[in-house]
Scaffold this motif. Structure first.
Motif, mmCIF file in Angstrom:
data_model
loop_
_atom_site.group_PDB
_atom_site.id
_atom_site.type_symbol
_atom_site.label_atom_id
_atom_site.label_comp_id
_atom_site.label_asym_id
_atom_site.label_seq_id
_atom_site.Cartn_x
_atom_site.Cartn_y
_atom_site.Cartn_z
ATOM 1 N N ALA A 128 88.024 63.750 71.631
ATOM 2 C CA ALA A 128 87.020 64.608 72.268
ATOM 3 C C ALA A 128 87.157 66.048 71.792
ATOM 4 C CB ALA A 128 87.164 64.537 73.785
ATOM 5 N N ILE A 129 88.378 66.523 71.600
ATOM 6 C CA ILE A 129 88.601 67.889 71.120
ATOM 7 C C ILE A 129 88.063 68.044 69.703
ATOM 8 C CG2 ILE A 129 90.396 69.529 70.451
ATOM 9 C CD1 ILE A 129 92.049 68.483 72.824
ATOM 10 N N VAL A 130 88.288 67.047 68.867
ATOM 11 C CA VAL A 130 87.793 67.101 67.489
ATOM 12 C C VAL A 130 86.268 67.133 67.464
ATOM 13 C CG1 VAL A 130 87.667 65.847 65.301
ATOM 14 C CG2 VAL A 130 89.843 65.985 66.527
ATOM 15 N N VAL A 131 85.632 66.307 68.281
ATOM 16 C CA VAL A 131 84.167 66.281 68.335
ATOM 17 C C VAL A 131 83.630 67.618 68.850
ATOM 18 C CG1 VAL A 131 82.182 65.211 69.477
ATOM 19 C CG2 VAL A 131 84.003 63.779 68.559
ATOM 20 N N ALA A 132 84.308 68.213 69.823
ATOM 21 C CA ALA A 132 83.868 69.516 70.338
ATOM 22 C C ALA A 132 83.887 70.570 69.232
ATOM 23 C CB ALA A 132 84.758 69.948 71.500
ATOM 24 N N GLY A 133 84.916 70.545 68.393
ATOM 25 C CA GLY A 133 84.961 71.476 67.276
ATOM 26 C C GLY A 133 83.827 71.261 66.296
ATOM 27 N N ALA A 134 83.529 69.990 66.019
ATOM 28 C CA ALA A 134 82.423 69.684 65.112
ATOM 29 C C ALA A 134 81.095 70.162 65.680
ATOM 30 C CB ALA A 134 82.371 68.180 64.849
ATOM 31 N N LEU A 135 80.897 70.029 66.977
ATOM 32 C CA LEU A 135 79.651 70.476 67.599
ATOM 33 C C LEU A 135 79.495 71.986 67.497
ATOM 34 C CD1 LEU A 135 79.514 68.217 70.797
ATOM 35 C CD2 LEU A 135 78.188 67.990 68.688
ATOM 36 N N CYS A 136 80.594 72.720 67.592
ATOM 37 C CA CYS A 136 80.525 74.179 67.451
ATOM 38 C C CYS A 136 79.995 74.572 66.073
ATOM 39 C CB CYS A 136 81.905 74.787 67.666
ATOM 40 S SG CYS A 136 82.478 74.774 69.386
ATOM 41 N N LEU A 137 80.495 73.909 65.037
ATOM 42 C CA LEU A 137 80.055 74.252 63.680
ATOM 43 C C LEU A 137 78.627 73.785 63.426
ATOM 44 C CD1 LEU A 137 83.278 73.574 61.603
ATOM 45 C CD2 LEU A 137 82.498 75.676 62.704
ATOM 46 N N LEU A 138 78.233 72.653 63.989
ATOM 47 C CA LEU A 138 76.844 72.209 63.851
ATOM 48 C C LEU A 138 75.899 73.184 64.550
ATOM 49 C CD1 LEU A 138 77.103 68.332 64.334
ATOM 50 C CD2 LEU A 138 76.497 69.572 62.239
ATOM 51 N N ALA A 139 76.363 73.794 65.627
ATOM 52 C CA ALA A 139 75.536 74.799 66.307
ATOM 53 C C ALA A 139 75.320 76.025 65.425
ATOM 54 C CB ALA A 139 76.194 75.201 67.628
ATOM 55 N N VAL A 140 76.331 76.395 64.627
ATOM 56 C CA VAL A 140 76.161 77.508 63.680
ATOM 57 C C VAL A 140 75.090 77.163 62.656
ATOM 58 C CG1 VAL A 140 77.296 78.897 61.912
ATOM 59 C CG2 VAL A 140 78.536 78.281 63.988
ATOM 60 N N VAL A 141 75.124 75.934 62.148
ATOM 61 C CA VAL A 141 74.115 75.487 61.182
ATOM 62 C C VAL A 141 72.726 75.544 61.803
ATOM 63 C CG1 VAL A 141 73.299 73.496 59.865
ATOM 64 C CG2 VAL A 141 75.737 74.061 59.885
ATOM 65 N N GLN A 142 72.627 75.100 63.034
ATOM 66 C CA GLN A 142 71.320 75.098 63.698
ATOM 67 C C GLN A 142 70.818 76.520 63.914
ATOM 68 O OE1 GLN A 142 69.819 72.304 64.054
ATOM 69 N NE2 GLN A 142 67.992 73.004 65.132
ATOM 70 N N LEU A 143 71.707 77.434 64.269
ATOM 71 C CA LEU A 143 71.318 78.835 64.430
ATOM 72 C C LEU A 143 70.783 79.408 63.123
ATOM 73 C CD1 LEU A 143 74.072 80.560 66.630
ATOM 74 C CD2 LEU A 143 71.620 80.400 67.111
ATOM 75 N N ARG A 144 71.464 79.116 62.025
ATOM 76 C CA ARG A 144 71.024 79.648 60.727
ATOM 77 C C ARG A 144 69.659 79.101 60.355
ATOM 78 N NH1 ARG A 144 70.103 79.613 55.776
ATOM 79 N NH2 ARG A 144 69.847 77.362 55.857
ATOM 80 N N ARG A 145 69.416 77.828 60.663
ATOM 81 C CA ARG A 145 68.127 77.228 60.317
ATOM 82 C C ARG A 145 66.980 77.796 61.149
ATOM 83 N NH1 ARG A 145 69.934 70.836 60.117
ATOM 84 N NH2 ARG A 145 70.952 70.876 58.058
#
Length: 246
Positions: A109-126
């Motif tokens: 769950a901790i690993v997935v939470a980290g991945a979601l944080c970085l995907l949110a950065v990608v979504q913000l940039r888009r």
């Protein structure tokens, strides 16, 4: 007048059932998959981790998304090791086996939470990022906060690795499902990695400092050697493993 008696049922076998070879092979393959997914992910995610203004630039969204996908694969493989091993471990120590499942799921769950944080950065940039962002400084601050969330998750993963080593290492060492030298790597390596990881979380140590690098090999070799042994050799079934140590 003769009477016939029905044969008595065979007495039930005591102790846990033999651990099947394919269970060991699957668990070993999942352990190795965690290495195959997590190590390349660190390289693939470098653009978003090393560039504080990634959200304002041209971006490398496909590469970052691939890195996040590798993290998710790592998380599923991480949880899978506990799920696959649990039927074998439960019969040899139900409390430690359940604790290992809980610890491994929390790590995933901790690993997935980290991945979601970085995907949110990608979504913000888009959506609102790039060179034409209306509030570039505010956007960069928000993206930095999300990357910091990933960094926190990355700092907690070694702590969970220590918990896994103590739970699973104790159980397999006691039941001798694998040669005792393998869990000893994890049990001995747990203390230095816990000290280094705790210092990192408290802000008095860097995650890539010499202390952290020296503390890492014990747990790294424990999980790697366990995965290889389970995949190639399987469980060591001997009279010592045929009875519940409890």
């Amino acid at each position: 007048m003769s009477t016939s008696t029905a044969p008595l049922p065979a007495p039930a076998r005591s102790g846990p059932a033999p651990a099947p070879r394919r269970t060991a092979a699957l668990a070993g393959a999942l352990y190795l998959l965690t290495f195959a997914a997590s190590i390349p992910a660190l390289v693939v995610l470098d653009p978003v981790l090393s560039d504080p203004r990634y959200v304002l630039g041209a971006g490398a969204d496909a590469r970052v998304a691939l890195g996040c996908l590798l993290l998710v694969v790592n998380a599923f493989a991480c949880a899978g090791t506990a799920v696959v091993l649990h039927p074998v471990l439960e019969a040899r120590g139900s409390t430690l086996a359940l604790g290992f499942v809980a610890s491994r799921l929390l790590e995933a769950a901790i690993v997935v939470a980290g991945a979601l944080c970085l995907l949110a950065v990608v979504q913000l940039r888009r959506e609102v990022g790039g060179a034409g962002a209306a509030d570039p400084e505010g956007l960069a601050t928000a993206a930095a906060a999300l990357v910091a969330g990933y960094d926190v998750s990355f700092q907690l993963v070694p702590v969970m690795a220590v918990a896994n080593a103590l739970l699973l290492g104790t159980l397999v060492h006691r039941s001798q499902l694998v040669p005792r030298a393998i869990p000893l790597l994890g049990l001995v390596g747990a203390a230095p990695l816990l000290a280094a990881s705790t210092a990192t979380v408290l802000g008095v140590n860097d995650q890539f400092s010499p202390l952290s690098l020296v503390a890492l090999p014990g747990i790294f070799l424990w999980e790697l050697s366990l995965g290889l042994h389970l995949l190639v050799r399987g469980f060591r079934l001997s009279p010592a493993t045929a009875a519940d140590p409890a």
